[in-house]
Write a protein that holds these residues in place. Sequence first.
Motif, PDB file in Angstrom:
ATOM      1  N   GLU A   1       0.715  -1.356   0.182  1.00 61.89           N
ATOM      2  CA  GLU A   1       0.053   0.076   0.013  1.00 61.89           C
ATOM      3  C   GLU A   1       0.976   1.186   0.026  1.00 61.89           C
ATOM      4  O   GLU A   1       0.684   2.241  -0.614  1.00 61.89           O
ATOM      5  N   ARG A   2       2.022   1.136   0.736  1.00 65.63           N
ATOM      6  CA  ARG A   2       2.887   2.328   0.711  1.00 65.63           C
ATOM      7  C   ARG A   2       3.607   2.704  -0.591  1.00 65.63           C
ATOM      8  O   ARG A   2       3.587   3.737  -1.200  1.00 65.63           O
ATOM      9  N   ALA A   3       3.928   1.333  -1.240  1.00 69.91           N
ATOM     10  CA  ALA A   3       4.322   1.317  -2.581  1.00 69.91           C
ATOM     11  C   ALA A   3       3.392   1.992  -3.718  1.00 69.91           C
ATOM     12  O   ALA A   3       3.807   2.957  -4.519  1.00 69.91           O
ATOM     13  N   ARG A   4       1.951   1.685  -3.629  1.00 70.76           N
ATOM     14  CA  ARG A   4       1.132   2.244  -4.344  1.00 70.76           C
ATOM     15  C   ARG A   4       0.910   3.666  -4.114  1.00 70.76           C
ATOM     16  O   ARG A   4       0.812   4.618  -5.119  1.00 70.76           O
ATOM     17  N   ARG A   5       1.031   4.210  -2.832  1.00 72.42           N
ATOM     18  CA  ARG A   5       0.790   5.470  -2.614  1.00 72.42           C
ATOM     19  C   ARG A   5       1.862   6.456  -3.333  1.00 72.42           C
ATOM     20  O   ARG A   5       1.661   7.512  -3.775  1.00 72.42           O
ATOM     21  N   ARG A   6       3.121   5.930  -3.015  1.00 72.36           N
ATOM     22  CA  ARG A   6       4.443   6.599  -3.426  1.00 72.36           C
ATOM     23  C   ARG A   6       4.258   6.658  -5.173  1.00 72.36           C
ATOM     24  O   ARG A   6       4.536   7.855  -5.681  1.00 72.36           O
ATOM     25  N   LEU A   7       3.743   5.539  -5.988  1.00 77.55           N
ATOM     26  CA  LEU A   7       3.953   5.820  -7.183  1.00 77.55           C
ATOM     27  C   LEU A   7       2.814   6.640  -7.798  1.00 77.55           C
ATOM     28  O   LEU A   7       3.013   7.420  -8.775  1.00 77.55           O
ATOM     29  N   ILE A   8       1.758   6.763  -7.025  1.00 74.25           N
ATOM     30  CA  ILE A   8       0.465   7.821  -7.473  1.00 74.25           C
ATOM     31  C   ILE A   8       1.231   9.171  -7.220  1.00 74.25           C
ATOM     32  O   ILE A   8       0.850   9.946  -8.039  1.00 74.25           O
ATOM     33  N   GLN A   9       1.902   9.293  -5.996  1.00 72.97           N
ATOM     34  CA  GLN A   9       2.263  10.504  -5.684  1.00 72.97           C
ATOM     35  C   GLN A   9       3.422  10.970  -6.813  1.00 72.97           C
ATOM     36  O   GLN A   9       3.406  12.249  -7.119  1.00 72.97           O
ATOM     37  N   GLN A  10       3.901  10.122  -7.526  1.00 75.75           N
ATOM     38  CA  GLN A  10       4.975  10.106  -8.507  1.00 75.75           C
ATOM     39  C   GLN A  10       4.328  10.351  -9.940  1.00 75.75           C
ATOM     40  O   GLN A  10       4.847  10.732 -11.108  1.00 75.75           O
ATOM     41  N   GLY A  11       3.041  10.329 -10.003  1.00 76.57           N
ATOM     42  CA  GLY A  11       2.144  10.502 -11.147  1.00 76.57           C
ATOM     43  C   GLY A  11       1.678   9.133 -11.883  1.00 76.57           C
ATOM     44  O   GLY A  11       1.193   9.423 -12.985  1.00 76.57           O
ATOM     45  N   VAL A  12       1.856   8.152 -11.224  1.00 75.32           N
ATOM     46  CA  VAL A  12       1.591   6.818 -11.776  1.00 75.32           C
ATOM     47  C   VAL A  12       0.164   6.514 -11.395  1.00 75.32           C
ATOM     48  O   VAL A  12       0.052   6.059 -10.154  1.00 75.32           O
ATOM     49  N   ALA A  13      -1.059   7.049 -12.331  1.00 70.23           N
ATOM     50  CA  ALA A  13      -2.311   6.908 -11.773  1.00 70.23           C
ATOM     51  C   ALA A  13      -2.718   5.413 -11.301  1.00 70.23           C
ATOM     52  O   ALA A  13      -3.281   5.395 -10.501  1.00 70.23           O
ATOM     53  N   GLU A  14      -2.253   4.290 -12.339  1.00 68.43           N
ATOM     54  CA  GLU A  14      -2.819   3.111 -12.148  1.00 68.43           C
ATOM     55  C   GLU A  14      -1.443   2.332 -12.039  1.00 68.43           C
ATOM     56  O   GLU A  14      -1.203   1.582 -13.340  1.00 68.43           O
ATOM     57  N   PRO A  15      -0.825   2.185 -11.040  1.00 68.36           N
ATOM     58  CA  PRO A  15       0.698   1.287 -11.158  1.00 68.36           C
ATOM     59  C   PRO A  15       0.264  -0.140 -11.550  1.00 68.36           C
ATOM     60  O   PRO A  15      -0.681  -0.595 -11.231  1.00 68.36           O
ATOM     61  N   SER A  16       1.163  -0.753 -12.325  1.00 71.38           N
ATOM     62  CA  SER A  16       1.193  -2.171 -12.721  1.00 71.38           C
ATOM     63  C   SER A  16       1.794  -2.991 -11.706  1.00 71.38           C
ATOM     64  O   SER A  16       2.480  -2.486 -10.643  1.00 71.38           O
ATOM     65  N   GLU A  17       1.551  -4.261 -11.695  1.00 69.24           N
ATOM     66  CA  GLU A  17       2.080  -5.133 -10.639  1.00 69.24           C
ATOM     67  C   GLU A  17       3.636  -5.170 -10.873  1.00 69.24           C
ATOM     68  O   GLU A  17       4.273  -5.303  -9.757  1.00 69.24           O
ATOM     69  N   ALA A  18       4.136  -5.055 -11.875  1.00 70.73           N
ATOM     70  CA  ALA A  18       5.671  -4.994 -12.037  1.00 70.73           C
ATOM     71  C   ALA A  18       6.114  -3.664 -11.178  1.00 70.73           C
ATOM     72  O   ALA A  18       7.413  -3.558 -10.542  1.00 70.73           O
ATOM     73  N   GLU A  19       5.368  -2.543 -11.524  1.00 66.70           N
ATOM     74  CA  GLU A  19       5.693  -1.125 -10.847  1.00 66.70           C
ATOM     75  C   GLU A  19       5.602  -1.282  -9.294  1.00 66.70           C
ATOM     76  O   GLU A  19       6.372  -0.686  -8.556  1.00 66.70           O
ATOM     77  N   LEU A  20       4.453  -1.879  -8.948  1.00 70.51           N
ATOM     78  CA  LEU A  20       4.333  -2.201  -7.566  1.00 70.51           C
ATOM     79  C   LEU A  20       5.183  -2.979  -6.772  1.00 70.51           C
ATOM     80  O   LEU A  20       5.665  -2.485  -5.654  1.00 70.51           O
ATOM     81  N   ALA A  21       5.748  -4.013  -7.481  1.00 69.32           N
ATOM     82  CA  ALA A  21       6.608  -5.127  -7.004  1.00 69.32           C
ATOM     83  C   ALA A  21       7.990  -4.112  -6.777  1.00 69.32           C
ATOM     84  O   ALA A  21       8.669  -4.398  -5.856  1.00 69.32           O
ATOM     85  N   ALA A  22       8.477  -3.710  -7.711  1.00 64.45           N
ATOM     86  CA  ALA A  22       9.775  -2.716  -7.715  1.00 64.45           C
ATOM     87  C   ALA A  22       9.739  -1.942  -6.629  1.00 64.45           C
ATOM     88  O   ALA A  22      10.421  -1.534  -5.947  1.00 64.45           O
ATOM     89  N   GLU A  23       8.719  -0.993  -6.909  1.00 63.87           N
ATOM     90  CA  GLU A  23       8.533   0.227  -5.726  1.00 63.87           C
ATOM     91  C   GLU A  23       8.544  -0.509  -4.218  1.00 63.87           C
ATOM     92  O   GLU A  23       9.016   0.251  -3.246  1.00 63.87           O
ATOM     93  N   THR A  24       7.807  -1.602  -3.841  1.00 65.59           N
ATOM     94  CA  THR A  24       7.816  -2.268  -2.635  1.00 65.59           C
ATOM     95  C   THR A  24       9.226  -2.733  -2.332  1.00 65.59           C
ATOM     96  O   THR A  24       9.584  -2.575  -1.207  1.00 65.59           O
ATOM     97  N   GLU A  25      10.048  -3.156  -3.339  1.00 64.17           N
ATOM     98  CA  GLU A  25      11.207  -3.637  -2.901  1.00 64.17           C
ATOM     99  C   GLU A  25      12.103  -2.463  -2.651  1.00 64.17           C
ATOM    100  O   GLU A  25      12.935  -2.394  -1.408  1.00 64.17           O
TER     101      GLU A  25
END
Length: 227
Positions: free
Chosen positions: A149-173
């Motif tokens: 959930e933290r990764a999802r929020r961070r990506l949205i903050q960076q302008g990624v409206a609908e993060p993909s699974e790959a983006e979520l996995a990378a940001e979570t890491e």
Amino acid sequence: MIIAIDGPAGSGKSSTAREVARRLGFRHLDSGAFYRALTLAAQRAGIPPEEWESLDATDLDRFGVRAVPGDGGFRMLLGDEDVGDAIRDPAVNADVSTMAKVPAVRAWLLDRLRAASNGVDLVSEGRDTGTVVFPDADLKIFLVAEPRERARRRLIQQGVAEPSEAELAAETERLLERDRIDSSRAVAPLRKANDAVELDTTNLTFEEQVDRIVSLALERRERLAHE
């Protein structure tokens, strides 16, 4: 009155602290913005991260990082340039933990952060706000949330409206690695203060988490008024 809000990256500290401050009529202090501004300054000066450990107070003074009151909080400047947007760049995100663990940097910032609280009601947020910067804060909050959930929020903050699974996995890491660095550093590691209220925001809306903190703050202020 001082309210200290701490927590790991992506837990919602900045947006929550800003809104809590607005609702209460307090000033908002983002301690992480100082570290980000120093990181940006070092990057622009061409100093590689592996050399930051040797920075001293004279070097830090030369960067020209300063904060000035504005819009209910503080504007971060490098010289006369407002770098409020530039310090949120992913390149700064990648290196800010390295800057934050430099002992000289933390010592240099401590007095500046405390000076910001002189004569004002303040909501301050960061990673060691309640343990180091304001250990006697009137109310301490420690925000947590599930890593994904933290990764999802961070990506949205960076302008990624609908993060993909790959983006979520990378940001979570990336966030988990940031947690490891922040929690294991020798100086002022990320940890919950013994007297902090822990608030898990994973399943809370933004308004719900703000409401809970505002309610706690009003209760604490009422109690302080009768002490």
